[in-house]
Design a protein around this motif. Structure first.
Motif, PDB file in Angstrom:
ATOM      1  N   PRO A  84       0.792  -1.235   0.000  1.00 43.65           N
ATOM      2  CA  PRO A  84       0.000   0.000   0.000  1.00 43.65           C
ATOM      3  C   PRO A  84       0.823   1.284   0.000  1.00 43.65           C
ATOM      4  O   PRO A  84       1.708   1.477   0.834  1.00 43.65           O
ATOM      5  CB  PRO A  84      -0.808  -0.131   1.302  1.00 43.65           C
ATOM      6  CG  PRO A  84      -0.976  -1.603   1.475  1.00 43.65           C
ATOM      7  CD  PRO A  84       0.338  -2.188   1.032  1.00 43.65           C
ATOM      8  N   CYS A  85       0.537   2.155  -0.961  1.00 42.31           N
ATOM      9  CA  CYS A  85       1.211   3.452  -1.055  1.00 42.31           C
ATOM     10  C   CYS A  85       0.316   4.393  -1.844  1.00 42.31           C
ATOM     11  O   CYS A  85       0.750   5.010  -2.817  1.00 42.31           O
ATOM     12  CB  CYS A  85       2.585   3.298  -1.724  1.00 42.31           C
ATOM     13  SG  CYS A  85       3.627   4.777  -1.674  1.00 42.31           S
ATOM     14  N   GLY A  86      -0.951   4.477  -1.440  1.00 41.48           N
ATOM     15  CA  GLY A  86      -1.914   5.270  -2.193  1.00 41.48           C
ATOM     16  C   GLY A  86      -1.861   6.759  -1.901  1.00 41.48           C
ATOM     17  O   GLY A  86      -2.214   7.580  -2.731  1.00 41.48           O
ATOM     18  N   GLN A  87      -1.431   7.120  -0.705  1.00 38.68           N
ATOM     19  CA  GLN A  87      -1.342   8.525  -0.321  1.00 38.68           C
ATOM     20  C   GLN A  87       0.076   8.813   0.170  1.00 38.68           C
ATOM     21  O   GLN A  87       0.652   8.031   0.905  1.00 38.68           O
ATOM     22  CB  GLN A  87      -2.340   8.843   0.794  1.00 38.68           C
ATOM     23  CG  GLN A  87      -3.794   8.603   0.401  1.00 38.68           C
ATOM     24  CD  GLN A  87      -4.738   8.945   1.530  1.00 38.68           C
ATOM     25  OE1 GLN A  87      -4.517   9.897   2.271  1.00 38.68           O
ATOM     26  NE2 GLN A  87      -5.785   8.162   1.671  1.00 38.68           N
ATOM     27  N   VAL A  88       0.612   9.934  -0.250  1.00 37.73           N
ATOM     28  CA  VAL A  88       1.992  10.269   0.091  1.00 37.73           C
ATOM     29  C   VAL A  88       2.046  11.539   0.930  1.00 37.73           C
ATOM     30  O   VAL A  88       1.439  12.549   0.588  1.00 37.73           O
ATOM     31  CB  VAL A  88       2.849  10.469  -1.181  1.00 37.73           C
ATOM     32  CG1 VAL A  88       4.275  10.867  -0.812  1.00 37.73           C
ATOM     33  CG2 VAL A  88       2.866   9.184  -2.012  1.00 37.73           C
ATOM     34  N   SER A  89       2.777  11.466   2.028  1.00 34.88           N
ATOM     35  CA  SER A  89       3.016  12.636   2.870  1.00 34.88           C
ATOM     36  C   SER A  89       4.452  13.099   2.640  1.00 34.88           C
ATOM     37  O   SER A  89       5.346  12.283   2.411  1.00 34.88           O
ATOM     38  CB  SER A  89       2.822  12.273   4.348  1.00 34.88           C
ATOM     39  OG  SER A  89       3.233  13.348   5.189  1.00 34.88           O
ATOM     40  N   THR A  90       4.677  14.402   2.726  1.00 34.36           N
ATOM     41  CA  THR A  90       6.026  14.922   2.504  1.00 34.36           C
ATOM     42  C   THR A  90       6.844  14.969   3.790  1.00 34.36           C
ATOM     43  O   THR A  90       8.028  15.297   3.761  1.00 34.36           O
ATOM     44  CB  THR A  90       5.977  16.335   1.895  1.00 34.36           C
ATOM     45  OG1 THR A  90       5.220  17.191   2.758  1.00 34.36           O
ATOM     46  CG2 THR A  90       5.324  16.287   0.516  1.00 34.36           C
ATOM     47  N   THR A  91       6.224  14.645   4.912  1.00 31.36           N
ATOM     48  CA  THR A  91       6.952  14.620   6.181  1.00 31.36           C
ATOM     49  C   THR A  91       6.727  13.291   6.880  1.00 31.36           C
ATOM     50  O   THR A  91       5.671  12.673   6.756  1.00 31.36           O
ATOM     51  CB  THR A  91       6.497  15.753   7.127  1.00 31.36           C
ATOM     52  OG1 THR A  91       5.096  15.628   7.389  1.00 31.36           O
ATOM     53  CG2 THR A  91       6.789  17.109   6.519  1.00 31.36           C
ATOM     54  N   ARG A  92       7.719  12.864   7.603  1.00 34.76           N
ATOM     55  CA  ARG A  92       7.623  11.622   8.366  1.00 34.76           C
ATOM     56  C   ARG A  92       6.748  11.863   9.584  1.00 34.76           C
ATOM     57  O   ARG A  92       7.007  12.756  10.380  1.00 34.76           O
ATOM     58  CB  ARG A  92       9.031  11.178   8.788  1.00 34.76           C
ATOM     59  CG  ARG A  92       9.044   9.868   9.562  1.00 34.76           C
ATOM     60  CD  ARG A  92      10.472   9.443   9.820  1.00 34.76           C
ATOM     61  NE  ARG A  92      10.522   8.244  10.638  1.00 34.76           N
ATOM     62  CZ  ARG A  92      11.640   7.653  11.022  1.00 34.76           C
ATOM     63  NH1 ARG A  92      12.799   8.151  10.649  1.00 34.76           N
ATOM     64  NH2 ARG A  92      11.611   6.571  11.763  1.00 34.76           N
ATOM     65  N   SER A  93       5.688  11.105   9.745  1.00 33.82           N
ATOM     66  CA  SER A  93       4.734  11.332  10.822  1.00 33.82           C
ATOM     67  C   SER A  93       5.410  11.221  12.174  1.00 33.82           C
ATOM     68  O   SER A  93       6.287  10.385  12.390  1.00 33.82           O
ATOM     69  CB  SER A  93       3.585  10.322  10.725  1.00 33.82           C
ATOM     70  OG  SER A  93       4.066   9.005  10.836  1.00 33.82           O
ATOM     71  N   GLY A  94       4.996  12.110  13.075  1.00 35.13           N
ATOM     72  CA  GLY A  94       5.559  12.101  14.408  1.00 35.13           C
ATOM     73  C   GLY A  94       6.717  13.055  14.591  1.00 35.13           C
ATOM     74  O   GLY A  94       7.170  13.272  15.708  1.00 35.13           O
ATOM     75  N   TYR A  95       7.205  13.658  13.464  1.00 32.85           N
ATOM     76  CA  TYR A  95       8.352  14.557  13.573  1.00 32.85           C
ATOM     77  C   TYR A  95       8.049  15.967  13.064  1.00 32.85           C
ATOM     78  O   TYR A  95       8.799  16.890  13.340  1.00 32.85           O
ATOM     79  CB  TYR A  95       9.555  13.987  12.807  1.00 32.85           C
ATOM     80  CG  TYR A  95      10.067  12.719  13.429  1.00 32.85           C
ATOM     81  CD1 TYR A  95      11.004  12.751  14.455  1.00 32.85           C
ATOM     82  CD2 TYR A  95       9.587  11.477  13.011  1.00 32.85           C
ATOM     83  CE1 TYR A  95      11.460  11.577  15.045  1.00 32.85           C
ATOM     84  CE2 TYR A  95      10.042  10.304  13.595  1.00 32.85           C
ATOM     85  CZ  TYR A  95      10.974  10.366  14.606  1.00 32.85           C
ATOM     86  OH  TYR A  95      11.415   9.205  15.189  1.00 32.85           O
ATOM     87  N   GLY A  96       6.973  16.116  12.307  1.00 35.18           N
ATOM     88  CA  GLY A  96       6.565  17.438  11.851  1.00 35.18           C
ATOM     89  C   GLY A  96       7.601  18.174  11.032  1.00 35.18           C
ATOM     90  O   GLY A  96       7.617  19.390  10.956  1.00 35.18           O
ATOM     91  N   GLY A  97       8.503  17.430  10.397  1.00 33.40           N
ATOM     92  CA  GLY A  97       9.505  18.081   9.564  1.00 33.40           C
ATOM     93  C   GLY A  97      10.632  18.722  10.348  1.00 33.40           C
ATOM     94  O   GLY A  97      11.432  19.475   9.788  1.00 33.40           O
ATOM     95  N   ASN A  98      10.719  18.456  11.631  1.00 33.75           N
ATOM     96  CA  ASN A  98      11.764  19.040  12.466  1.00 33.75           C
ATOM     97  C   ASN A  98      13.077  18.282  12.280  1.00 33.75           C
ATOM     98  O   ASN A  98      13.208  17.145  12.731  1.00 33.75           O
ATOM     99  CB  ASN A  98      11.343  18.983  13.932  1.00 33.75           C
ATOM    100  CG  ASN A  98      12.372  19.632  14.853  1.00 33.75           C
ATOM    101  OD1 ASN A  98      13.416  20.096  14.410  1.00 33.75           O
ATOM    102  ND2 ASN A  98      12.056  19.669  16.141  1.00 33.75           N
ATOM    103  N   PRO A  99      14.062  18.874  11.610  1.00 32.91           N
ATOM    104  CA  PRO A  99      15.319  18.160  11.319  1.00 32.91           C
ATOM    105  C   PRO A  99      16.100  17.770  12.561  1.00 32.91           C
ATOM    106  O   PRO A  99      16.919  16.859  12.523  1.00 32.91           O
ATOM    107  CB  PRO A  99      16.097  19.155  10.449  1.00 32.91           C
ATOM    108  CG  PRO A  99      15.521  20.489  10.801  1.00 32.91           C
ATOM    109  CD  PRO A  99      14.068  20.235  11.074  1.00 32.91           C
ATOM    110  N   SER A 100      15.865  18.437  13.670  1.00 37.64           N
ATOM    111  CA  SER A 100      16.611  18.126  14.878  1.00 37.64           C
ATOM    112  C   SER A 100      16.173  16.814  15.514  1.00 37.64           C
ATOM    113  O   SER A 100      16.916  16.220  16.297  1.00 37.64           O
ATOM    114  CB  SER A 100      16.456  19.263  15.902  1.00 37.64           C
ATOM    115  OG  SER A 100      15.109  19.369  16.354  1.00 37.64           O
ATOM    116  N   SER A 101      14.968  16.354  15.182  1.00 40.12           N
ATOM    117  CA  SER A 101      14.470  15.115  15.776  1.00 40.12           C
ATOM    118  C   SER A 101      14.173  14.026  14.758  1.00 40.12           C
ATOM    119  O   SER A 101      13.989  12.867  15.129  1.00 40.12           O
ATOM    120  CB  SER A 101      13.196  15.400  16.590  1.00 40.12           C
ATOM    121  OG  SER A 101      12.173  15.937  15.756  1.00 40.12           O
ATOM    122  N   ASP A 102      14.127  14.382  13.481  1.00 42.65           N
ATOM    123  CA  ASP A 102      13.798  13.425  12.423  1.00 42.65           C
ATOM    124  C   ASP A 102      15.047  12.652  12.008  1.00 42.65           C
ATOM    125  O   ASP A 102      15.986  13.225  11.454  1.00 42.65           O
ATOM    126  CB  ASP A 102      13.217  14.169  11.218  1.00 42.65           C
ATOM    127  CG  ASP A 102      12.806  13.244  10.095  1.00 42.65           C
ATOM    128  OD1 ASP A 102      13.021  12.022  10.217  1.00 42.65           O
ATOM    129  OD2 ASP A 102      12.278  13.740   9.084  1.00 42.65           O
TER     130      ASP A 102
END
Length: 217
Positions: A84-102
């Motif tokens: 399954p890969c029907g919907q794509v998010s640009t950020t990894r869930s749980g990190y909100g795009g924060n490079p310091s924690s992702d």
């Protein structure tokens, strides 16, 4: 692959890739939760091996025989044919795009990664990395494994096409992505990699790395 950090799977490969037709779980994509990084496949519970018992081809197709996506949407469509890969998010869930924690944030220009995406259901979340220079990407993955001094799972790595890499949290999903029908292969740069007979082991673009349909969690 459970791409934990791109190579968590490689290391364990670390998440880089941290991807059967659309299913009911697609509606849940991208929900909160870790996605193994595309880089190193850590693989989910259980062991999986690509190839489905198919005989290795008489002549390897090599890197040029891999699928080429052209875009994030194209990569998602290829992946969605096997997990399954029907919907794509640009950020990894749980990190909100924060490079310091992702943990995936480091897979950027030094890996020639131009774009990251995440998709899948609750049990099969996957990562997608679009790659500009595949040779530079492979060299970076090899260097990451070497930095671990040969550590991690020697039978795992990012699953790649010509211009993208992927991996799932699910060992079953990774095995499906390595089926003969997908055309995708796993990049393995581990010095101790020795697949069983009958599996593909073709030269990659970087010395010391190979393309293979063998994977074991």
């Amino acid at each position: 692959m459970r791409i934990t950090p791109l190579l968590a799977a490689a290391t364990a490969v670390a998440a880089l890739f941290a991807l059967t037709a659309c299913g009911g779980d697609d509606a849940a994509a991208p929900a909160d939760g870790d996605i193994a990084m595309i880089g190193g496949v850590t693989g989910g519970a259980g062991a999986g091996a690509g190839g489905g018992g198919a005989k290795a081809p008489k002549k390897g197709t090599g890197f040029k025989g891999l699928p080429k996506a052209g875009s994030m949407a194209g990569a998602a469509r290829i992946i969605n044919g096997f997990t399954p890969c029907g919907q794509v998010s640009t950020t990894r869930s749980g990190y909100g795009g924060n490079p310091s924690s992702d943990p995936d944030a480091k897979y950027g220009t030094s890996y020639s990664v131009t774009e990251r995406g995440y998709c899948g259901g609750r049990r099969e979340r996957s990562a997608i990395f679009m790659i500009k220079d595949p040779k530079a990407f492979q060299a970076a993955i090899k260097a990451e494994i070497e930095a671990e001094e040969g550590g991690g799972n020697p039978n795992s790595g990012p699953i790649i096409g010509q211009d993208f890499a992927t991996g799932s949290e699910s060992a079953d999903a990774n095995s499906a992505l390595l089926s003969p029908q997908s055309g995708l292969l796993m990049l393995n740069c581990h010095p101790d990699f020795k697949p069983p007979s009958g599996y593909r082991k073709e030269p990659a673009l970087v010395k010391g790395c190979v393309l293979t349909d063998y994977y074991k969690d």
